[in-house]
Design a protein around this motif. Structure first.
Motif, PDB file in Angstrom:
ATOM      1  N   UNK A   1       0.696  -1.118  -0.027  1.00 30.42           N
ATOM      2  CA  UNK A   1      -0.018   0.055   0.003  1.00 30.42           C
ATOM      3  C   UNK A   1       0.789   1.308   0.072  1.00 30.42           C
ATOM      4  N   UNK A   2       1.892   1.360  -0.849  1.00 30.94           N
ATOM      5  CA  UNK A   2       2.616   2.405  -0.778  1.00 30.94           C
ATOM      6  C   UNK A   2       1.959   3.448  -1.504  1.00 30.94           C
ATOM      7  N   UNK A   3       1.816   4.790  -1.002  1.00 28.71           N
ATOM      8  CA  UNK A   3       1.433   6.169  -1.723  1.00 28.71           C
ATOM      9  C   UNK A   3       2.661   6.805  -2.051  1.00 28.71           C
ATOM     10  N   UNK A   4       2.522   7.363  -3.354  1.00 29.01           N
ATOM     11  CA  UNK A   4       3.580   8.024  -3.896  1.00 29.01           C
ATOM     12  C   UNK A   4       3.254   9.314  -4.183  1.00 29.01           C
ATOM     13  N   UNK A   5       4.411  10.201  -3.771  1.00 28.23           N
ATOM     14  CA  UNK A   5       4.554  11.613  -4.203  1.00 28.23           C
ATOM     15  C   UNK A   5       4.484  11.545  -5.897  1.00 28.23           C
ATOM     16  N   UNK A   6       4.269  12.688  -6.368  1.00 23.45           N
ATOM     17  CA  UNK A   6       4.420  13.093  -7.796  1.00 23.45           C
ATOM     18  C   UNK A   6       5.595  12.263  -8.531  1.00 23.45           C
ATOM     19  N   UNK A   7       6.580  12.708  -8.235  1.00 28.17           N
ATOM     20  CA  UNK A   7       8.048  12.419  -8.702  1.00 28.17           C
ATOM     21  C   UNK A   7       8.131  10.861  -8.959  1.00 28.17           C
ATOM     22  N   UNK A   8       7.812  10.265  -7.776  1.00 24.22           N
ATOM     23  CA  UNK A   8       7.960   8.870  -7.562  1.00 24.22           C
ATOM     24  C   UNK A   8       6.807   8.019  -8.365  1.00 24.22           C
ATOM     25  N   UNK A   9       5.597   8.936  -8.497  1.00 20.68           N
ATOM     26  CA  UNK A   9       4.467   7.909  -9.212  1.00 20.68           C
ATOM     27  C   UNK A   9       4.869   8.284 -10.723  1.00 20.68           C
ATOM     28  N   UNK A  10       5.788   8.907 -11.164  1.00 19.29           N
ATOM     29  CA  UNK A  10       6.152   9.039 -12.584  1.00 19.29           C
ATOM     30  C   UNK A  10       7.018   7.985 -12.799  1.00 19.29           C
ATOM     31  N   UNK A  11       8.057   7.700 -12.074  1.00 18.62           N
ATOM     32  CA  UNK A  11       8.734   6.828 -12.040  1.00 18.62           C
ATOM     33  C   UNK A  11       8.170   5.330 -11.974  1.00 18.62           C
ATOM     34  N   UNK A  12       7.502   5.225 -11.033  1.00 13.96           N
ATOM     35  CA  UNK A  12       6.470   3.864 -10.769  1.00 13.96           C
ATOM     36  C   UNK A  12       5.782   3.466 -11.924  1.00 13.96           C
ATOM     37  N   UNK A  13       4.954   4.712 -12.450  1.00 16.49           N
ATOM     38  CA  UNK A  13       3.986   4.519 -13.616  1.00 16.49           C
ATOM     39  C   UNK A  13       2.619   4.681 -13.628  1.00 16.49           C
ATOM     40  N   UNK A  14       2.496   5.322 -12.735  1.00 16.09           N
ATOM     41  CA  UNK A  14       1.311   6.146 -12.215  1.00 16.09           C
ATOM     42  C   UNK A  14       1.005   7.367 -13.345  1.00 16.09           C
ATOM     43  N   UNK A  15       1.918   7.919 -13.606  1.00 19.22           N
ATOM     44  CA  UNK A  15       2.094   9.010 -14.554  1.00 19.22           C
ATOM     45  C   UNK A  15       2.907   8.789 -15.663  1.00 19.22           C
ATOM     46  N   UNK A  16       2.692   9.485 -16.830  1.00 21.01           N
ATOM     47  CA  UNK A  16       3.608   9.405 -18.030  1.00 21.01           C
ATOM     48  C   UNK A  16       4.344  10.928 -18.017  1.00 21.01           C
ATOM     49  N   UNK A  17       3.672  12.055 -17.629  1.00 20.07           N
ATOM     50  CA  UNK A  17       4.251  13.196 -17.649  1.00 20.07           C
ATOM     51  C   UNK A  17       3.683  13.811 -16.159  1.00 20.07           C
ATOM     52  N   UNK A  18       4.944  14.894 -15.981  1.00 18.56           N
ATOM     53  CA  UNK A  18       4.907  15.736 -14.846  1.00 18.56           C
ATOM     54  C   UNK A  18       5.201  17.006 -15.035  1.00 18.56           C
ATOM     55  N   UNK A  19       4.124  17.927 -14.775  1.00 19.75           N
ATOM     56  CA  UNK A  19       4.100  19.428 -14.896  1.00 19.75           C
ATOM     57  C   UNK A  19       3.729  20.226 -13.670  1.00 19.75           C
ATOM     58  N   UNK A  20       4.027  21.411 -13.763  1.00 18.85           N
ATOM     59  CA  UNK A  20       3.404  22.469 -12.810  1.00 18.85           C
ATOM     60  C   UNK A  20       1.994  22.455 -12.842  1.00 18.85           C
ATOM     61  N   UNK A  21       1.599  22.664 -11.816  1.00 19.79           N
ATOM     62  CA  UNK A  21      -0.194  22.843 -11.776  1.00 19.79           C
ATOM     63  C   UNK A  21      -0.756  23.566 -12.796  1.00 19.79           C
TER      64      UNK A  21
END
Length: 223
Positions: A159-179
């Motif tokens: 049940x690890x919850x990820x901050x955005x940069x880690x979510x990008x690395x793990x695969x929840x996100x494809x791109x990370x940008x400013x809000x």
């Protein structure tokens, strides 16, 4: 209404905003599927977004407390159908994820083709183990298809919850940008993807995802 559709040229904007956490229950999913089908029939790409700070916090805990014991099978079947609808859509589905995506919200995010997240104090992940819940098939197969396989134990079992940069690395996100760039970037991606040949896009998408789609579909009616 907590879910709205706006059509602008070839792009459909499907926005989830209940004023709170975009909590998901059967009535919400019925509305979502209807609005998603409206968007599909009217556009060449869909942008799915939440409200500022929240994509979706997952299943409606008040509904679960009141109805969950008697209607859990209905809830999971409907969630399976909703995710199948998004994951098998013949047109591009772009997530403009402007906040938290937890549990069912994270699985809805994983069902989208291109996932754009906002940098900030947000969390992504599946907290079913923390909540003493068994993972339904869709909550196993979508992460298996979209996340880094080396992280599945951490992401699902622990049940690890990820901050955005880690979510990008793990695969929840494809791109990370400013809000402030999430909507703009999602529109750029939608315009780009909508120009791809629609027949081939749909056929190849379903072919690549067939195994996952079949496993999720086969579990409907077994919960």
């Amino acid at each position: 209404m907590s879910i709205t559709v706006r059509i602008d040229g070839d792009i459909a904007y499907l926005t989830m905003d209940d004023g709170k956490a975009n909590a998901i229950n059967p009535d919400w999913m019925t509305d979502f599927i209807a609005k998603f089908e409206e968007a599909e029939s009217s556009a060449k790409a869909i942008i799915l977004s939440g409200r500022e700070g929240v994509f979706s916090g997952g299943f409606d805990l008040k509904w679960l407390a009141a109805e969950g014991a008697a209607r859990s099978g209905e809830l999971l079947d409907q969630a399976s159908n909703m995710l199948l609808k998004v994951y098998s859509s013949r047109i591009p589905v772009i997530a403009a994820c402007n906040g938290h995506a937890i549990a069912m919200g994270a699985f809805l995010l994983l069902a989208c083709d291109t996932r754009i997240g906002a940098n900030g104090a947000f969390r992504y992940g599946a907290n079913e183990t923390i909540n003493n819940m068994n993972l339904p098939v869709f909550a196993i197969e979508l992460p298996k298809a979209r996340l880094d396989g080396r992280k599945l134990t951490q992401a699902l079992v622990q049940s690890q919850l990820y901050e955005p940069a880690d979510a990008l690395e793990v695969g929840y996100l494809d791109m990370l940008v400013d809000p402030e760039l999430v909507s703009k970037t999602a529109k750029e991606q939608a315009e780009l993807l909508s120009k791809l040949p629609s027949r081939a896009y749909g056929a190849n998408k379903v072919a690549v995802r067939k195994h996952t789609l079949d496993l999720i579909a086969a579990a409907i009616g077994t919960y």
